[in-house]
Motif scaffolding. Structure first.
Motif, mmCIF file in Angstrom:
data_model
loop_
_atom_site.group_PDB
_atom_site.id
_atom_site.type_symbol
_atom_site.label_atom_id
_atom_site.label_comp_id
_atom_site.label_asym_id
_atom_site.label_seq_id
_atom_site.Cartn_x
_atom_site.Cartn_y
_atom_site.Cartn_z
ATOM 1 N N ALA A 182 -9.881 7.994 6.426
ATOM 2 C CA ALA A 182 -10.696 6.784 6.249
ATOM 3 C C ALA A 182 -10.317 6.014 4.985
ATOM 4 O O ALA A 182 -10.377 4.788 4.956
ATOM 5 C CB ALA A 182 -12.171 7.167 6.208
ATOM 6 N N HIS A 183 -9.929 6.718 3.940
ATOM 7 C CA HIS A 183 -9.730 6.065 2.642
ATOM 8 C C HIS A 183 -8.245 5.855 2.316
ATOM 9 O O HIS A 183 -7.910 5.483 1.210
ATOM 10 C CB HIS A 183 -10.404 6.892 1.545
ATOM 11 C CG HIS A 183 -9.937 8.320 1.532
ATOM 12 N ND1 HIS A 183 -10.081 9.154 2.626
ATOM 13 C CD2 HIS A 183 -9.326 9.052 0.590
ATOM 14 C CE1 HIS A 183 -9.573 10.338 2.336
ATOM 15 N NE2 HIS A 183 -9.105 10.300 1.116
ATOM 16 N N LEU A 184 -7.364 6.120 3.254
ATOM 17 C CA LEU A 184 -5.930 5.904 3.018
ATOM 18 C C LEU A 184 -5.433 4.729 3.846
ATOM 19 O O LEU A 184 -6.070 4.324 4.820
ATOM 20 C CB LEU A 184 -5.115 7.143 3.398
ATOM 21 C CG LEU A 184 -5.381 8.410 2.604
ATOM 22 C CD1 LEU A 184 -4.387 9.495 2.993
ATOM 23 C CD2 LEU A 184 -5.304 8.135 1.111
ATOM 24 N N GLY A 185 -4.266 4.219 3.437
ATOM 25 C CA GLY A 185 -3.670 3.124 4.191
ATOM 26 C C GLY A 185 -4.532 1.875 4.144
ATOM 27 O O GLY A 185 -4.504 1.051 5.048
ATOM 28 N N ARG A 186 -5.278 1.736 3.090
ATOM 29 C CA ARG A 186 -6.196 0.610 2.966
ATOM 30 C C ARG A 186 -5.459 -0.619 2.439
ATOM 31 O O ARG A 186 -4.420 -0.511 1.790
ATOM 32 C CB ARG A 186 -7.346 0.977 2.021
ATOM 33 C CG ARG A 186 -8.148 2.188 2.485
ATOM 34 C CD ARG A 186 -8.877 1.927 3.791
ATOM 35 N NE ARG A 186 -9.781 0.764 3.639
ATOM 36 C CZ ARG A 186 -10.290 0.081 4.656
ATOM 37 N NH1 ARG A 186 -9.962 0.399 5.902
ATOM 38 N NH2 ARG A 186 -11.097 -0.934 4.438
ATOM 39 N N PRO A 187 -5.997 -1.797 2.710
ATOM 40 C CA PRO A 187 -5.322 -3.019 2.243
ATOM 41 C C PRO A 187 -5.377 -3.150 0.717
ATOM 42 O O PRO A 187 -6.160 -2.479 0.053
ATOM 43 C CB PRO A 187 -6.135 -4.133 2.909
ATOM 44 C CG PRO A 187 -7.439 -3.523 3.266
ATOM 45 C CD PRO A 187 -7.182 -2.079 3.521
ATOM 46 N N ILE A 188 -4.543 -4.022 0.200
ATOM 47 C CA ILE A 188 -4.554 -4.298 -1.237
ATOM 48 C C ILE A 188 -5.688 -5.285 -1.489
ATOM 49 O O ILE A 188 -5.549 -6.495 -1.271
ATOM 50 C CB ILE A 188 -3.195 -4.868 -1.705
ATOM 51 C CG1 ILE A 188 -2.083 -3.858 -1.413
ATOM 52 C CG2 ILE A 188 -3.243 -5.211 -3.192
ATOM 53 C CD1 ILE A 188 -0.678 -4.368 -1.707
ATOM 54 N N PRO A 245 0.851 -1.199 0.000
ATOM 55 C CA PRO A 245 0.000 0.000 0.000
ATOM 56 C C PRO A 245 0.881 1.241 0.000
ATOM 57 O O PRO A 245 1.964 1.242 0.610
ATOM 58 C CB PRO A 245 -0.783 -0.122 1.316
ATOM 59 C CG PRO A 245 -0.615 -1.533 1.771
ATOM 60 C CD PRO A 245 0.677 -2.012 1.219
ATOM 61 N N GLY A 246 0.445 2.289 -0.690
ATOM 62 C CA GLY A 246 1.236 3.517 -0.737
ATOM 63 C C GLY A 246 1.630 3.969 0.660
ATOM 64 O O GLY A 246 0.831 3.913 1.597
ATOM 65 N N LEU A 247 2.884 4.409 0.810
ATOM 66 C CA LEU A 247 3.396 4.787 2.124
ATOM 67 C C LEU A 247 2.786 6.120 2.575
ATOM 68 O O LEU A 247 2.544 7.015 1.753
ATOM 69 C CB LEU A 247 4.926 4.885 2.092
ATOM 70 C CG LEU A 247 5.708 3.575 2.289
ATOM 71 C CD1 LEU A 247 5.316 2.519 1.273
ATOM 72 C CD2 LEU A 247 7.209 3.832 2.224
ATOM 73 N N VAL A 248 2.557 6.229 3.871
ATOM 74 C CA VAL A 248 1.995 7.444 4.467
ATOM 75 C C VAL A 248 2.992 7.941 5.514
ATOM 76 O O VAL A 248 3.282 7.235 6.479
ATOM 77 C CB VAL A 248 0.628 7.140 5.123
ATOM 78 C CG1 VAL A 248 0.094 8.386 5.821
ATOM 79 C CG2 VAL A 248 -0.358 6.627 4.082
ATOM 80 N N GLY A 297 7.914 6.238 -2.752
ATOM 81 C CA GLY A 297 6.763 5.352 -2.587
ATOM 82 C C GLY A 297 5.680 5.915 -1.681
ATOM 83 O O GLY A 297 4.752 5.205 -1.298
ATOM 84 N N PHE A 298 5.778 7.210 -1.331
ATOM 85 C CA PHE A 298 4.803 7.818 -0.423
ATOM 86 C C PHE A 298 3.632 8.401 -1.214
ATOM 87 O O PHE A 298 3.838 9.227 -2.105
ATOM 88 C CB PHE A 298 5.455 8.923 0.425
ATOM 89 C CG PHE A 298 6.437 8.391 1.429
ATOM 90 C CD1 PHE A 298 6.005 8.031 2.702
ATOM 91 C CD2 PHE A 298 7.772 8.228 1.104
ATOM 92 C CE1 PHE A 298 6.901 7.522 3.634
ATOM 93 C CE2 PHE A 298 8.683 7.719 2.024
ATOM 94 C CZ PHE A 298 8.244 7.358 3.294
ATOM 95 N N THR A 299 2.423 7.981 -0.871
ATOM 96 C CA THR A 299 1.238 8.544 -1.516
ATOM 97 C C THR A 299 0.570 9.586 -0.630
ATOM 98 O O THR A 299 -0.426 10.169 -1.020
ATOM 99 C CB THR A 299 0.244 7.429 -1.873
ATOM 100 O OG1 THR A 299 0.023 6.623 -0.711
ATOM 101 C CG2 THR A 299 0.810 6.569 -2.998
ATOM 102 N N ALA A 300 1.116 9.795 0.557
ATOM 103 C CA ALA A 300 0.655 10.892 1.412
ATOM 104 C C ALA A 300 1.800 11.295 2.339
ATOM 105 O O ALA A 300 2.499 10.431 2.878
ATOM 106 C CB ALA A 300 -0.558 10.489 2.246
ATOM 107 N N VAL A 301 1.991 12.601 2.481
ATOM 108 C CA VAL A 301 2.965 13.108 3.452
ATOM 109 C C VAL A 301 2.288 14.185 4.289
ATOM 110 O O VAL A 301 1.373 14.869 3.814
ATOM 111 C CB VAL A 301 4.232 13.690 2.781
ATOM 112 C CG1 VAL A 301 4.983 12.614 2.021
ATOM 113 C CG2 VAL A 301 3.896 14.865 1.869
#
Lengths: 469, 347
Positions: A390-396, A77-80, A108-112
């Motif tokens: 709620a919608h981040l860090g979700r499983p593959i 999952p994209g890194l946070v 690889g970070f999709t949120a910082v």
């Protein structure tokens, strides 16, 4: 209980519509058996045989599908990252939201989460909205601003936490990072006040009187080098106080960059008591020690300082067993002149976004300390939960947000800071060989990184172009 | 040996070579013409970011006695505060033709950074960096100790080390680069090092040092040291920050007249009860860490230390700049018969 709902502040920018479906072939989610993944309309549309079949149907209907060969690569999952310094506004010579976002995508970070110690500090709705807007315009990763706890990070009176929470940046995380909220009354009030906005306080634990003029970890090496020491107790005493305060007022505390064995023990104790506390460790504290300071190279100057091998071992164990919840990079770019000077005058901090995953693979995966699932939890699921995205860090899984990173764990590369996308050249790993290369990063299904290089941002920016075509 | 940065990294052989060369240099200093041609045409820059007239003059005298050209560069305060980076300063000095930079700086590690960075090819001599090290001070102290013992035994000091000697260092160990350099060097040369200080003036981690630690000076003196080295107490440490008052410091850790009487009765290097050597890096605070009587005692070697400082610094500059590691070449150079035209150390 939340009284203000989080607005959809990560809504996709308009230019994102053009993203074609992506078929990833032969990737290993969490290191499991190879499978295909189909990303479509920002979500994971299908897995396994269904992914290839749907992709074939789309192609037959004339829809272009981007195929990414990922044999041997791990899908995560994209890194946070809950702890990033983007320096804008004010220190654009060190980093901008654009350059920091590129570094994030490449790592690889999709949120910082952009820390508040900019100039001016992010202590008002205006500044957090500016940073948030710059992040959306860049489109390489999600940029979530962090709000200051106190006005100007001065530790004297509360900043307008409510205004920042209600702003378009929807701030939930408040931190004076770089400075400790050392006044116990101010810390208590902050912990209480953030309950009204469903927020939490992220503390930079550093007792200021015990660390006046501190240059490095206080111990055997500082004694030899004659440098003023930064004792472990200056961190541990603040953490001990803060977990008790959080318990007393029933609020949420996040401890930034835990660096000592004693801090781990206090956090473990607090969790066993039911205190609502979470903790973070940086990649550099999992690998480097105060022995590095013997070189007097200011690239190793960081706050909190590099500790001992014993601390490193305790931090690795705590990250593996979940006592430390997450990894935060504390990415802290500085211009060359801030590091090409005497140690005592040098700025504190090191870059980290583009080396975080390789360092974690070296320290936690290759050592067998943890598996890919725990790594994904510590770098994606938990940080998203802490911030209540709620919608981040979700499983593959089918139907989830298509925030993904593909990493080749076998490729080993020598770190060359001059090749990094961040403006900072202050990487402590320069010249060191590290395992693991990010091959691709997908931000809501859009490939921002392909073949280990920047592709296009969701707003149409490329490595050479910062204005949409 | 390309640079002299610390005694922690100085091997026994290199330290002995410097001391033996310094013996030859001492001979030059007693001649009518106190000058050698060995560094003719070479340039030594003293780059002092911190005031220290004594150390600067000592290095300047050493360089001049070796016929080097000397340039003095004062840059008070840190490079950042004066707006010029260390890198730019040093590259400027190299462009001016410096072969060696003697550097005093308030920042620990400044000399190391200079030597490690690819900013310059100059030889770097650390003349004191923050509270880290002051290697030439420790070398001159070692020369003083070695000579003191050799004189007591009536032997030639050359080729000997400090094995079997017991040295007590008293005072502000925490903030002392002199103490650090001495602990490493004296230990390397075989001496048994004892420290005595208030606990607040000892670094956390001192338990890892090759030294015995005492909080009580009288207990430390009872161990019968051959030499007692008193460190200067800085005024800013007083007034309650590290110890309650100057008076209490003097009573508990000072070399008072009462303790001088004890020192005078110690076996000493001669092992005959003629007393221990008293050393002090100077300048002395009379009435604080050392009484006037102790400052003026015949056991006090402070003036020997000053003259040994020039000899040691001549030896260091000679060894670094001539590429000659042993004392033989220096002896040859120091001998009145040496012909300057055969001096291979010239560029």
């Amino acid at each position: 209980m939340s009284t203000i709902s989080q607005p959809p502040h990560f809504a996709a920018p308009s230019a994102e519509e053009a993203t074609a479906p992506v078929l990833i072939r032969g990737a290993r989610p969490y290191g499991d058996e190879p499978t295909d993944l189909l990303l479509r309309a920002g979500r994971i549309a299908a897995l396994g045989a269904q992914a290839a079949a749907t992709a074939a149907e789309l192609a037959e209907d004339g829809t272009p599908v981007l195929t990414v060969e990922a044999a041997g690569q791990i899908a995560l999952p994209g890194l946070v990252d809950l702890h990033t310094h983007l320096r804008e506004p004010g220190r654009e010579d060190a980093e901008t939201v654009e350059t920091g976002s590129r570094a994030a995508a490449l790592g690889g970070f999709t949120a910082v989460h952009a820390m508040a110690n900019s100039t001016p500090a992010a202590d008002s709705a205006g500044v957090v909205e500016q940073v948030h807007r710059l992040g959306r315009e860049a489109g390489w990763t999600r940029v979530q601003p962090v709000g200051a706890v106190s006005v100007g990070l001065a530790g004297e009176r509360l900043a307008e936490l409510g205004a920042m929470a209600e702003s378009s940046a929807a701030v939930r995380m408040f931190s004076d990072d770089g400075m400790c909220v050392h006044d116990p009354v101010l810390m208590r009030r902050a912990l209480e006040y953030v309950k009204a906005v469903d927020g939490f306080v992220a503390q930079h634990a550093q007792e200021p009187r015990l660390t006046a003029g501190a240059q490095m970890h206080e111990g055997a090496v500082s004694a030899e080098l004659g440098m003023p020491g930064w004792p472990a107790v200056a961190e541990e005493s603040i953490i001990a106080r803060d977990v008790l305060l959080a318990e007393h007022v029933g609020s949420r505390l996040h401890v930034c960059h835990v660096s000592t064995r004693g801090s781990v023990e206090i956090i473990r104790w607090a969790k066993s008591r039911g205190v609502d506390v979470t903790a973070e460790v940086t990649p550099h504290h999992l690998l480097l020690t105060d022995e590095q300071v013997r070189s007097f190279d200011p690239v190793y100057k960081v706050n909190p300082p590099l500790r001992t091998a014993e601390d490193v071992e305790a931090l690795r164990a705590a990250l593996a067993d979940g006592t430390i919840d997450v990894v935060g990079t504390d990415h802290a770019p500085h211009p060359d002149q801030a590091k090409e000077c005497e140690w005592v005058d040098a700025a504190m901090g090191m870059t980290g976004l583009e080396t975080a995953l390789p360092v974690l693979i070296a320290t936690m995966i290759e050592t067998g300390a943890m598996d890919w699932r725990r790594l994904a939890e510590a770098t994606s699921a938990r940080p998203a939960q802490i911030h209540r995205h709620a919608h981040l860090g979700r499983p593959i899984a089918v139907g989830e947000t298509a925030d993904l990173v593909l990493v080749d764990p076998a490729e080993r590369r020598t770190v060359r800071p001059e090749e990094h996308a961040t403006k900072g050249r202050n990487s402590p790993y320069a010249g060191r060989e590290l395992p693991g290369r990010v091959r691709a990063t997908f931000l809501e299904g859009h490939p921002v990184v392909l073949d280990g290089a920047l592709a296009t941002s969701r707003t149409g920016r490329t490595a050479d172009r910062t204005v949409a075509p | 040996m390309k640079h002299l940065l610390s005694t922690a990294s100085l091997a026994h052989a290199d330290a002995s070579a410097i001391l033996d060369t310094a013996e030859e240099m001492s001979a030059v200093s007693t001649r009518e013409v106190k000058k050698l041609p060995t560094l003719r045409g070479r340039t030594v820059v003293t780059l002092f970011h911190e005031d220290s007239t004594r150390t600067r003059v000592s290095f300047e005298a050493a360089a001049k006695r070796l016929s080097a050209d000397v340039m003095n560069f004062s840059a008070k305060g840190s490079s950042v505060s004066k707006g010029e980076s260390l890198k730019d300063t040093v590259q400027t000095l190299e462009a001016l033709g410096a072969d060696a930079v003697v550097m005093r700086h308030a920042a620990a590690g400044a000399a190391h950074q200079l030597a490690a960075a690819d900013w310059t090819d100059c030889a770097v001599v650390n003349a004191g960096d923050g509270t880290h090290e002051h290697p030439t001070q420790a070398l001159l102290d070692a020369l003083t100790l070695r000579r003191g013992r050799a004189a007591a035994a009536g032997v030639d000091p050359r080729g000997t080390d400090l094995a079997g000697m017991r040295v007590l260092i008293v005072g502000d160990i925490l903030h002392s680069r002199v103490a650090r350099s001495n602990v490493w060097l004296l230990h390397t040369l075989g001496a048994e090092v004892h420290l005595a200080a208030p606990p607040t003036l000892l670094p956390v981690g001192v338990e890892h040092w090759p030294a015995a630690v005492h909080y009580d000076v009288d207990v430390a003196l009872a161990a019968e040291p051959d030499a007692v080295m008193m460190l200067r107490v800085q005024a800013e440490r007083m007034g309650g920050a590290f110890f309650p008052s100057a008076g209490e410091y003097t009573r508990r850790w000072g070399l008072t007249d009462e303790r001088l009487a004890v020192v005078e009765r110690l076996p000493g290097p001669a092992r005959d009860g003629s007393g221990a050597m008293i050393l002090h890096p100077g300048p002395m605070n009379r009435g604080v860490e050392i009484s006037s009587a102790a400052a003026d005692s015949p056991l006090n070697r402070v003036l020997d230390q000053v003259s040994h400082g020039v000899s040691v610094r001549m030896a260091v500059l000679h060894l670094l700049l001539s590429g000659d590691r042993g004392p033989d070449r220096a002896a040859e150079a120091a001998s009145p018969a040496a012909d300057p035209s055969t001096d291979r150390s010239r560029p």
